[in-house]
Design a protein around this motif. Sequence first.
Motif, PDB file in Angstrom:
ATOM      1  N   ASP A 830      30.118 -35.222 -22.581  1.00 22.15           N
ATOM      2  CA  ASP A 830      30.168 -33.668 -23.026  1.00 22.15           C
ATOM      3  C   ASP A 830      29.866 -32.847 -21.894  1.00 22.15           C
ATOM      4  OD1 ASP A 830      31.302 -34.661 -25.348  1.00 22.15           O
ATOM      5  OD2 ASP A 830      29.589 -34.413 -26.705  1.00 22.15           O
ATOM      6  N   PHE A 833      32.103 -32.698 -18.588  1.00 17.64           N
ATOM      7  CA  PHE A 833      33.270 -31.969 -18.755  1.00 17.64           C
ATOM      8  C   PHE A 833      32.783 -30.477 -18.602  1.00 17.64           C
ATOM      9  CE2 PHE A 833      33.561 -32.811 -23.324  1.00 17.64           C
ATOM     10  CZ  PHE A 833      33.372 -31.291 -23.956  1.00 17.64           C
ATOM     11  N   ARG A 836      32.271 -29.530 -15.192  1.00 17.60           N
ATOM     12  CA  ARG A 836      33.657 -29.487 -14.578  1.00 17.60           C
ATOM     13  C   ARG A 836      34.241 -28.107 -14.802  1.00 17.60           C
ATOM     14  NH1 ARG A 836      36.840 -32.269 -17.324  1.00 17.60           N
ATOM     15  NH2 ARG A 836      38.099 -30.296 -17.922  1.00 17.60           N
ATOM     16  N   GLU A 837      34.043 -27.513 -15.938  1.00 21.50           N
ATOM     17  CA  GLU A 837      34.704 -26.461 -16.281  1.00 21.50           C
ATOM     18  C   GLU A 837      34.121 -25.315 -15.656  1.00 21.50           C
ATOM     19  OE1 GLU A 837      35.364 -26.063 -20.583  1.00 21.50           O
ATOM     20  OE2 GLU A 837      37.017 -27.549 -20.628  1.00 21.50           O
ATOM     21  N   ASN A 872      38.604 -38.498 -18.477  1.00 20.83           N
ATOM     22  CA  ASN A 872      37.883 -37.200 -18.158  1.00 20.83           C
ATOM     23  C   ASN A 872      37.445 -37.510 -16.438  1.00 20.83           C
ATOM     24  OD1 ASN A 872      37.549 -36.409 -20.754  1.00 20.83           O
ATOM     25  ND2 ASN A 872      35.591 -36.513 -21.145  1.00 20.83           N
ATOM     26  N   ASN A 914      46.998 -34.496 -20.459  1.00 23.63           N
ATOM     27  CA  ASN A 914      46.797 -34.518 -19.198  1.00 23.63           C
ATOM     28  C   ASN A 914      47.837 -35.083 -18.219  1.00 23.63           C
ATOM     29  OD1 ASN A 914      44.581 -33.287 -20.022  1.00 23.63           O
ATOM     30  ND2 ASN A 914      43.132 -35.200 -20.109  1.00 23.63           N
ATOM     31  N   HIS A1002      44.516 -28.474 -19.838  1.00 25.18           N
ATOM     32  CA  HIS A1002      44.003 -29.817 -19.727  1.00 25.18           C
ATOM     33  C   HIS A1002      43.186 -30.205 -21.121  1.00 25.18           C
ATOM     34  CE1 HIS A1002      40.575 -27.418 -18.284  1.00 25.18           C
ATOM     35  NE2 HIS A1002      39.819 -27.975 -19.415  1.00 25.18           N
ATOM     36  N   ASP A1004      39.936 -32.421 -22.923  1.00 26.40           N
ATOM     37  CA  ASP A1004      38.837 -33.239 -22.693  1.00 26.40           C
ATOM     38  C   ASP A1004      38.382 -34.161 -23.627  1.00 26.40           C
ATOM     39  OD1 ASP A1004      37.714 -31.963 -20.008  1.00 26.40           O
ATOM     40  OD2 ASP A1004      37.573 -30.293 -21.528  1.00 26.40           O
ATOM     41  N   GLU A1006      36.051 -36.460 -26.089  1.00 23.18           N
ATOM     42  CA  GLU A1006      34.799 -36.170 -26.676  1.00 23.18           C
ATOM     43  C   GLU A1006      34.555 -37.455 -27.592  1.00 23.18           C
ATOM     44  OE1 GLU A1006      32.737 -34.044 -30.401  1.00 23.18           O
ATOM     45  OE2 GLU A1006      34.212 -32.720 -29.294  1.00 23.18           O
TER      46      GLU A1006
END
Length: 1010
Positions: A830, A833, A836-837, A872, A914, A1002, A1004, A1006
């Motif tokens: 978690d 990502f 990344r965001e 991911n 994605n 996109h 993600d 989890e």
Amino acid sequence: MAGLRRTTPAERQRITISFAGFNRPWAAWIADRLEQQGCDVALQRWDPATEIPLVEALSDLLLTEGRVLVILSDWYFQMGPRSTEEWNQALRAVVAPNQRRFAAVSVTSAALPPAVAAFGGAAELWGVGAREAHRRLSHLLGLAGRETDSSTTVGLRSGARFPYDQPRVWGGVPRRNIRFTGRETTLQTVYQRLSEADPGTAVVTLLGMSGVGKTQAAAEYVHRFGSAYDVVWWVPADTRGTLRQRLAELAPALGLTTGIEYGERLRAVRDALRRGDPYARWLLVLDGADDPGAIADLVPTGTGHVLITSQNREWGEHNTTLWEVPVYDRDESIAFVRRRARRISTTEADALAEALEDLPLALDQTAGALSDSPMPVTEYIELLRSGADIEMGLRVSTAFPMTYLTAFSIVLNRLRETEPAAVDLLRLCAWFAPGPVPLRLLRDVPSRDLPERLAHLIDNPLLWNAALSKLVQYSVIRPDDPGDGDGEGGGRHGQDGPVPDTETIHLHRLDHQGVRAGMSEADSETFSRVVRRALAAADPRRPDDTRLWSRYAELVPHLEASGALHSTHPETRRLVFNSLTYLYRSGEYRAGIQLAEAADAAWREVYGEDDPLLWELASQHTTLLRAVGEYSRTERMNREIIEKLGAVRGPKDLVVVRAHGGLAADLRGLGRYEEALLQDRRALELYQELVGEGDVRTLNTRNNIAVTLRLLGRYAEALELDRKTLEMRREVLRSRNPWTLSSELSCALDLRLLGRYEEALSLQERNVESHRLVLGPDNPRTLTTELNLALCQHRTGDRAGSRALLSRLLERTEAVLGEEAPLHLKVATDFSFVHRETGDLDQAREIGEFALNSYRRLLGDRHPYTIGAGANHALVLRVVGERREAQWLTERSLEEMTAVLGPDHPWTLGIALNTAVGRNLEDDLERAAELSRENVRRASAALGREHPLTLTCQLALASDLRGLRHRQEADQVEEAALNGLIASLGTHHTHTVAARSRSRVHWDFEPLLP
């Protein structure tokens, strides 16, 4: 030295001397020389904390006014586990640019880090006389004027003595221990208390257990501070006769004219010391003075100082300041072991120190034995913990001339002769585990269960306190909370000496081993049985009650040591089962697994291979193993229970039914969710028939079915079932029960997965606070609630709060559970990502690859978590510009997730989203639109038209249609998606804002805890 100018006597230099404690005599002499030449001097002992970077610690020296004079020696560079390269880098970074502020003298012949050249040339004082050393020091610092006389003088002169010059009278002092380590607080405190004492009262007793290093600390004090004295006399003080003889021998050394009789010489010595004539600055060390009553009247008074080493607290009654010498702190232990045995790594030294509880004597002799031995340190530690006889391999040295167990046996023999009740109490202590011993538990054992001699001891408060006081007095045990922490110990006093303020005492591992090794088989059985009865009697019998967990935490460490695992007593067996339940509920999974495996081995030995107890034990064992992710192992164990025990007892046996529920959990962990649902429903049917709807086991099974439904992506069904279970748990168990709180967490999780973020956040915030209050902040269940809170914050737009909480959770889950624990890997996935965001791509990639590789290793390539973590990772690759590899990985993840969970699972739909976005970026617009159109259809059917994932798939479709110039349809699809986001999330939600700006969409992955 280049760049220095000569100063005149009218100018006063400010000089700070930085020195290692070992080199204090040099620091004192240099300070004395400089002060006599008109300098203002400050002494600063160099001992930076290990957590402070070396560059920072060196830079702090520049905060002082004037010059910094560093006394270079191998000791200076050994302060803390710093490598030569670290020192070279720090010297180049700090000293080289500030060379005019630094100067250095060298007092060693040992090799120093090459970068000491940054000082511009250190004055070599090692191996030269006082006059030449003074000349070199003056030249180094550019001091002008007359070079003062550096010789020592007699009597009351306050100037420091040159380090190579001994005091005029010097007798019996042990050679300096070149491996002496640490003890800076002890040495500095002793010096301060002796120096500040009123005349005639300067007496300090170094107190401590055998092997703690009292004599070594006293010897180091002598060598470190000896230049402040004109007389240093070391006296073995184990007997009155020896003390009288050695004191009498001081008479001719002082130049006293007396007769040959000891009594006459002794009186003359004591009178000379009292008057300070011929020397006022004297130090007398009484080593090994363990019988104060026999020798206290011989301790001299006067102008000098007395330092005593003893195991006996009774010195506190004889006008002496007590200073308790503790075991090493861990950094000291590691440094000492590595000096003793260079082949031992820092990690191994840490483990060895933990096993030996940082006792200096044991560390010295063990490291000495291991230095030239091929035996791995880990193997030696296992032998030590198993109680094997390791004394034969120990290596004694001149510093420690006997093994620890030999030294301890001397004390034990003395107690056996004079205080048999104290020895009986010590034997009882030895059947608890080493470390903290809850003696008060013995007071609750009924007298009928005690042998007569022990009943007399335990039931008689006066005898009990007297025995306890003797053990504390001789430092065989110590109170577990020894006073106020100033080194002087604590406790009240009784007629026989100090009585601890608590009946929880501390017994060192080696003392524990020594006592048990000397007991007969009959005595061992007698004393161990009493301790086992005490532990069983202390069982609260409610391991689910969080208010009683502290009591179980006190009992569990003693089960194996007491022999409880081999006991056939029903109450003792019940304690073992209750302890396993407590360890699972409290999140102590590894400790629970260790206890379960030890109990399994013991019970097979006691009861045989087919005893029913083993099946019940296996059931609890699998629960603990599953908590740390060992799903394949627990699947095999549960299938064996169902097959073998079911054949004997039938399918409706409760242990068999529990195994069905356990097997369902195993299958969830292995990613086989449809199989898990079948097992869960089988267990529910049986529990409903056998124990009814309201039973805790039935409710737990309903909860587990909801977990499986959630993993199957059937979020609405999971929420409906979780709400029903929550209502029933509130009715049956009350609202603050951990199982009820778990149902609240499940409901909040379902709401978030359904896209109802604000509802989820509101419920989860309250749930987190309840978990912290009931279970504590570090319980795995509490950490899980905080993780869901972080994800709720993330989904509602609080990115900063979510990131901060995830950062803390990543550290805490690793510390509490380990880096391969399921919860830690979920947090890592978690957090990746979220990084990344928020644009932290390096962290996103590093943490994400860790999670992906861990899942591959632990669960295999075909597990949904491995596939999802790979999806991911593809998003990270896409953002950093590796678009071709990213799209290949995304396409493969879609194919694999479809094969494992089918095309309609939310995880498959997310990866399909994605994939379509990636095709769009690669200008494969026709295939992107085709996949997006199919994705919208499947998501609408599986999750509903208003679910955020469905709406996000619509936005992707709009983008694809726009690329194909189908603008009218694209606008219609986009408008419908925007209206849906506004209706469900609001106008200002981050998802809505991103959709309006047509930012790239996109999904993600989890992982959900099984």
